[in-house]
Design a protein around this motif. Structure first.
Motif, PDB file in Angstrom:
ATOM      1  N   GLY A 258      36.658 -32.272 -25.899  1.00  0.00           N
ATOM      2  CA  GLY A 258      37.911 -31.862 -25.288  1.00  0.00           C
ATOM      3  C   GLY A 258      38.101 -30.362 -25.177  1.00  0.00           C
ATOM      4  O   GLY A 258      39.093 -29.905 -24.624  1.00  0.00           O
ATOM      5  N   LEU A 259      37.153 -29.580 -25.677  1.00  0.00           N
ATOM      6  CA  LEU A 259      37.282 -28.122 -25.653  1.00  0.00           C
ATOM      7  C   LEU A 259      36.616 -27.461 -24.455  1.00  0.00           C
ATOM      8  O   LEU A 259      36.835 -26.268 -24.220  1.00  0.00           O
ATOM      9  CB  LEU A 259      36.693 -27.530 -26.938  1.00  0.00           C
ATOM     10  CG  LEU A 259      37.365 -27.967 -28.231  1.00  0.00           C
ATOM     11  CD1 LEU A 259      36.636 -27.371 -29.425  1.00  0.00           C
ATOM     12  CD2 LEU A 259      38.837 -27.586 -28.239  1.00  0.00           C
ATOM     13  N   PHE A 260      35.814 -28.206 -23.696  1.00  0.00           N
ATOM     14  CA  PHE A 260      34.997 -27.605 -22.635  1.00  0.00           C
ATOM     15  C   PHE A 260      35.349 -28.147 -21.257  1.00  0.00           C
ATOM     16  O   PHE A 260      35.706 -29.314 -21.114  1.00  0.00           O
ATOM     17  CB  PHE A 260      33.509 -27.891 -22.894  1.00  0.00           C
ATOM     18  CG  PHE A 260      32.988 -27.299 -24.165  1.00  0.00           C
ATOM     19  CD1 PHE A 260      32.760 -25.938 -24.276  1.00  0.00           C
ATOM     20  CD2 PHE A 260      32.711 -28.101 -25.257  1.00  0.00           C
ATOM     21  CE1 PHE A 260      32.278 -25.386 -25.447  1.00  0.00           C
ATOM     22  CE2 PHE A 260      32.226 -27.567 -26.436  1.00  0.00           C
ATOM     23  CZ  PHE A 260      32.005 -26.198 -26.528  1.00  0.00           C
ATOM     24  N   THR A 261      35.182 -27.305 -20.241  1.00  0.00           N
ATOM     25  CA  THR A 261      35.265 -27.771 -18.866  1.00  0.00           C
ATOM     26  C   THR A 261      33.994 -28.569 -18.557  1.00  0.00           C
ATOM     27  O   THR A 261      32.990 -28.461 -19.271  1.00  0.00           O
ATOM     28  CB  THR A 261      35.378 -26.599 -17.873  1.00  0.00           C
ATOM     29  OG1 THR A 261      34.208 -25.776 -17.975  1.00  0.00           O
ATOM     30  CG2 THR A 261      36.637 -25.783 -18.112  1.00  0.00           C
ATOM     31  N   GLU A 262      34.045 -29.335 -17.509  1.00  0.00           N
ATOM     32  CA  GLU A 262      32.887 -30.149 -17.109  1.00  0.00           C
ATOM     33  C   GLU A 262      31.673 -29.274 -16.805  1.00  0.00           C
ATOM     34  O   GLU A 262      30.537 -29.637 -17.080  1.00  0.00           O
ATOM     35  CB  GLU A 262      33.253 -30.995 -15.888  1.00  0.00           C
ATOM     36  CG  GLU A 262      32.194 -31.990 -15.487  1.00  0.00           C
ATOM     37  CD  GLU A 262      31.977 -33.091 -16.517  1.00  0.00           C
ATOM     38  OE1 GLU A 262      30.801 -33.500 -16.704  1.00  0.00           O
ATOM     39  OE2 GLU A 262      32.943 -33.538 -17.146  1.00  0.00           O
ATOM     40  N   ASP A 263      31.897 -28.076 -16.246  1.00  0.00           N
ATOM     41  CA  ASP A 263      30.803 -27.203 -15.810  1.00  0.00           C
ATOM     42  C   ASP A 263      30.564 -26.019 -16.752  1.00  0.00           C
ATOM     43  O   ASP A 263      30.034 -24.981 -16.347  1.00  0.00           O
ATOM     44  CB  ASP A 263      31.068 -26.693 -14.395  1.00  0.00           C
ATOM     45  CG  ASP A 263      32.358 -25.881 -14.294  1.00  0.00           C
ATOM     46  OD1 ASP A 263      33.164 -25.891 -15.253  1.00  0.00           O
ATOM     47  OD2 ASP A 263      32.559 -25.236 -13.249  1.00  0.00           O
ATOM     48  N   VAL A 264      30.932 -26.168 -18.023  1.00  0.00           N
ATOM     49  CA  VAL A 264      30.775 -25.090 -18.997  1.00  0.00           C
ATOM     50  C   VAL A 264      29.328 -24.578 -19.045  1.00  0.00           C
ATOM     51  O   VAL A 264      28.378 -25.345 -18.852  1.00  0.00           O
ATOM     52  CB  VAL A 264      31.227 -25.561 -20.404  1.00  0.00           C
ATOM     53  CG1 VAL A 264      30.332 -26.674 -20.938  1.00  0.00           C
ATOM     54  CG2 VAL A 264      31.293 -24.389 -21.379  1.00  0.00           C
ATOM     55  N   THR A 265      29.193 -23.286 -19.294  1.00  0.00           N
ATOM     56  CA  THR A 265      27.881 -22.689 -19.563  1.00  0.00           C
ATOM     57  C   THR A 265      27.908 -22.113 -20.966  1.00  0.00           C
ATOM     58  O   THR A 265      28.957 -21.652 -21.436  1.00  0.00           O
ATOM     59  CB  THR A 265      27.528 -21.584 -18.551  1.00  0.00           C
ATOM     60  OG1 THR A 265      28.485 -20.523 -18.661  1.00  0.00           O
ATOM     61  CG2 THR A 265      27.486 -22.123 -17.137  1.00  0.00           C
ATOM     62  N   THR A 266      26.771 -22.159 -21.641  1.00  0.00           N
ATOM     63  CA  THR A 266      26.682 -21.629 -22.998  1.00  0.00           C
ATOM     64  C   THR A 266      25.416 -20.816 -23.162  1.00  0.00           C
ATOM     65  O   THR A 266      24.429 -21.018 -22.450  1.00  0.00           O
ATOM     66  CB  THR A 266      26.676 -22.761 -24.050  1.00  0.00           C
ATOM     67  OG1 THR A 266      25.504 -23.563 -23.863  1.00  0.00           O
ATOM     68  CG2 THR A 266      27.925 -23.620 -23.959  1.00  0.00           C
ATOM     69  N   ASP A 267      25.473 -19.919 -24.132  1.00  0.00           N
ATOM     70  CA  ASP A 267      24.313 -19.095 -24.481  1.00  0.00           C
ATOM     71  C   ASP A 267      24.404 -18.792 -25.969  1.00  0.00           C
ATOM     72  O   ASP A 267      25.344 -18.151 -26.421  1.00  0.00           O
ATOM     73  CB  ASP A 267      24.319 -17.802 -23.672  1.00  0.00           C
ATOM     74  CG  ASP A 267      23.093 -16.936 -23.916  1.00  0.00           C
ATOM     75  OD1 ASP A 267      22.420 -17.112 -24.953  1.00  0.00           O
ATOM     76  OD2 ASP A 267      22.817 -16.087 -23.071  1.00  0.00           O
ATOM     77  N   TRP A 268      23.449 -19.303 -26.732  1.00  0.00           N
ATOM     78  CA  TRP A 268      23.378 -19.024 -28.157  1.00  0.00           C
ATOM     79  C   TRP A 268      22.305 -17.988 -28.405  1.00  0.00           C
ATOM     80  O   TRP A 268      21.116 -18.233 -28.163  1.00  0.00           O
ATOM     81  CB  TRP A 268      23.092 -20.308 -28.956  1.00  0.00           C
ATOM     82  CG  TRP A 268      24.306 -21.171 -29.096  1.00  0.00           C
ATOM     83  CD1 TRP A 268      25.306 -21.034 -30.017  1.00  0.00           C
ATOM     84  CD2 TRP A 268      24.676 -22.276 -28.276  1.00  0.00           C
ATOM     85  NE1 TRP A 268      26.261 -21.995 -29.812  1.00  0.00           N
ATOM     86  CE2 TRP A 268      25.909 -22.769 -28.755  1.00  0.00           C
ATOM     87  CE3 TRP A 268      24.094 -22.898 -27.176  1.00  0.00           C
ATOM     88  CZ2 TRP A 268      26.555 -23.848 -28.186  1.00  0.00           C
ATOM     89  CZ3 TRP A 268      24.746 -23.972 -26.612  1.00  0.00           C
ATOM     90  CH2 TRP A 268      25.951 -24.432 -27.114  1.00  0.00           C
TER      91      TRP A 268
END
Length: 136
Positions: free
Chosen positions: A19-29
């Motif tokens: 529930g915290l992210f949009t459908e098209d979220v991008t991430t970088d760790w």
């Protein structure tokens, strides 16, 4: 939102995390691992955290620059991860920052971009079954 993210990880609450992210979220760790799309991000995080026995995320020094229905936000993080099973003797502790773009949706605020910047790592990423060389 960052607090809910930490709670989701530490309590392994994948429904809360979703529930915290949009459908098209991008991430970088750490500039080493990039994942896009909510389902893929949840799968990535839950698999990684699922390889540990316990985690503890402590957050502070919050910032937010809000412009109507969008915001840029960050927080400093101290995260501790304990190995599980054959990796029970291992630990990884990160001193890092979460940096995010946030958008207001009909369901509330959601992360559309979520990055983690590593400042200091103690221990080893082997806790997660990862090779430390990826950060070199």
């Amino acid at each position: 939102m960052f607090n809910r993210y930490a709670d989701a990880l530490d309590h392994r609450d994948w429904n809360l995390l979703e529930g915290l992210f949009t459908e098209d979220v991008t991430t970088d760790w750490f500039g080493a691992y990039q994942v896009s799309g909510r389902a893929e991000v949840i799968a990535y995080i839950s698999e990684l955290i699922g390889r540990t026995a316990r985690t503890h995320h402590l957050l502070g020094n919050y910032t937010a620059d809000i412009h109507g229905d969008t915001a840029e936000a960050s927080v400093r993080v101290r995260a501790y991860h304990v190995g599980d099973g054959e990796r029970a003797h291992l630990f990884e502790e990160s001193l890092a920052g979460f940096e995010a773009s946030v958008v207001r949706t009909a369901e509330g605020w959601r992360f559309s971009r979520f990055d983690e910047r590593l400042y200091v790592m103690l221990g080893t990423q082997e806790v997660f079954g990862l090779n430390d060389a990826a950060l070199a």
